[in-house]
Design a protein around this motif. Sequence first.
Motif, mmCIF file in Angstrom:
data_model
loop_
_atom_site.group_PDB
_atom_site.id
_atom_site.type_symbol
_atom_site.label_atom_id
_atom_site.label_comp_id
_atom_site.label_asym_id
_atom_site.label_seq_id
_atom_site.Cartn_x
_atom_site.Cartn_y
_atom_site.Cartn_z
ATOM 1 N N GLY A 281 -27.440 24.370 76.140
ATOM 2 C CA GLY A 281 -26.390 25.215 75.586
ATOM 3 C C GLY A 281 -25.293 24.433 74.903
ATOM 4 O O GLY A 281 -24.404 25.022 74.282
ATOM 5 N N GLY A 282 -25.343 23.097 75.004
ATOM 6 C CA GLY A 282 -24.333 22.267 74.357
ATOM 7 C C GLY A 282 -24.571 22.141 72.868
ATOM 8 O O GLY A 282 -25.524 22.688 72.310
ATOM 9 N N SER A 283 -23.701 21.395 72.209
ATOM 10 C CA SER A 283 -23.834 21.180 70.761
ATOM 11 C C SER A 283 -23.420 19.751 70.443
ATOM 12 O O SER A 283 -22.851 19.044 71.274
ATOM 13 C CB SER A 283 -22.975 22.180 69.979
ATOM 14 O OG SER A 283 -21.602 22.038 70.319
ATOM 15 N N GLY A 284 -23.706 19.343 69.242
ATOM 16 C CA GLY A 284 -23.374 17.992 68.804
ATOM 17 C C GLY A 284 -23.770 17.818 67.357
ATOM 18 O O GLY A 284 -23.857 18.794 66.596
ATOM 19 N N LYS A 285 -24.020 16.566 66.981
ATOM 20 C CA LYS A 285 -24.466 16.267 65.623
ATOM 21 C C LYS A 285 -25.669 15.337 65.680
ATOM 22 O O LYS A 285 -25.644 14.323 66.369
ATOM 23 C CB LYS A 285 -23.348 15.616 64.814
ATOM 24 C CG LYS A 285 -22.212 16.565 64.453
ATOM 25 C CD LYS A 285 -21.203 15.898 63.537
ATOM 26 C CE LYS A 285 -20.101 16.887 63.132
ATOM 27 N NZ LYS A 285 -19.109 16.260 62.234
ATOM 28 N N ILE A 286 -26.705 15.720 64.969
ATOM 29 C CA ILE A 286 -27.892 14.880 64.866
ATOM 30 C C ILE A 286 -27.682 13.924 63.699
ATOM 31 O O ILE A 286 -27.206 14.317 62.635
ATOM 32 C CB ILE A 286 -29.163 15.731 64.672
ATOM 33 C CG1 ILE A 286 -30.410 14.929 65.028
ATOM 34 C CG2 ILE A 286 -29.272 16.282 63.295
ATOM 35 C CD1 ILE A 286 -30.727 14.954 66.479
ATOM 36 N N ASN A 287 -27.972 12.649 63.907
ATOM 37 C CA ASN A 287 -27.741 11.624 62.893
ATOM 38 C C ASN A 287 -29.072 11.069 62.418
ATOM 39 O O ASN A 287 -29.840 10.509 63.213
ATOM 40 C CB ASN A 287 -26.884 10.492 63.467
ATOM 41 C CG ASN A 287 -25.623 11.007 64.137
ATOM 42 O OD1 ASN A 287 -24.855 11.760 63.546
ATOM 43 N ND2 ASN A 287 -25.391 10.606 65.372
ATOM 44 N N ILE A 288 -29.340 11.234 61.118
ATOM 45 C CA ILE A 288 -30.611 10.787 60.548
ATOM 46 C C ILE A 288 -30.354 9.561 59.673
ATOM 47 O O ILE A 288 -29.575 9.623 58.722
ATOM 48 C CB ILE A 288 -31.261 11.893 59.709
ATOM 49 C CG1 ILE A 288 -31.485 13.145 60.577
ATOM 50 C CG2 ILE A 288 -32.571 11.413 59.115
ATOM 51 C CD1 ILE A 288 -32.069 14.308 59.815
#
Length: 376
Positions: A281-288
């Motif tokens: 249920g959390g969130s964040g940022k995916i880094n490519i």
Amino acid sequence: MKGLNVITIGLCLFLGMTSCKQQAAMQPTAGTYPLITLAPEDRTLTVSYTAVIEGKQDVEIRPQVSGFVTDVLVKEGAKVRKGETLFIIDTIPYAATYQQAKAAVATAEAQMATAKLSLEGDEELYKEKVISDFQLQTTRNSYNTAVASLAQARAQEASAANNLSFAKVTSPVNGVAGMTSIRVGALVSAATTELISVTDNSQMYVYFSLPEKEVLSLTKQYGSIDNTVAAYPPVSLTLNDGSLYEQEGKIDVISRIVDKSTGTVSLRAIFANPDGRLMSGGSGKINIPYDRKGVIVIPQEATFEIQDKIFTYKVIDGKAVSTQIKVFKINDGKEYIVEEGLKEGDVIVAKGAGLLREGTPVAAAPATDGATKQGE
């Protein structure tokens, strides 16, 4: 007459001097600037996308039978195993129903045995022509009815046994128990009351979206969606507190459906979660990351823009010559990777391009921190 000639000559001299001053003012003023001699470099650029974190399995536990809760065995936030009993619903009515069903099976078995004896006796009598076809068929129908009644009784017994077992609510997966408001004495309804949720967070799924054009570009580059998934490098995850999650992830799914409302395609990355730091249920940022090898890199402060076109000043024969360039779409806000317009060995003005004019004489400034001499 002589006075007029003198005035005329003076006016011509004045105009000539003024014209010379204007021409001198129009000439670019020579100056010293930090210069860069371009050479291939390696860079890794990273682009980030907003992401949602979910457990590998998020299961809502709901009862399959109704009744009063007589025991709560699960501890909120505790690890649970598949098959572990979490709640017990009052078993007395279901145990009674099960016993009734067992008795009904015993009765049906006796009735079938009696019907079978009757059938066997009538078959012997029929062979001796003591009874008619009608009586034999009637006996056979009674036997078939007894067989069907036994099957029905056994089905009811199985259903009653299942309901009795359902009174013990177990976890269908290994995972971590969530929070619950259910306490002993609560009345719960089959299928409608949520008792608790169990999350398998040994691995976490991180969902994010890419623009359709970018996905099309990648699939064109690699030939297919499957090849694109295989070619993606490991990705990282930035959490909501700004920290970088220590485990790397891998993109394992690219949706083949475009969201019509957003024009994006969903992707999923999978991360190991051995310490349970990631929460469903959390969130964040995916880094490519995007690795570029042997590319020309210039500072963004060495460029200027005119009508959405990017220019830099190349130094040719000691003068600044504006040169249009094309850059890689992803950048870190400090540098550009140049794809067209410059090559190895070119010398450019490293700073202050927006203040220069076409044809300005340029000399290399003394080397300082953050500035590179020509040829270095």
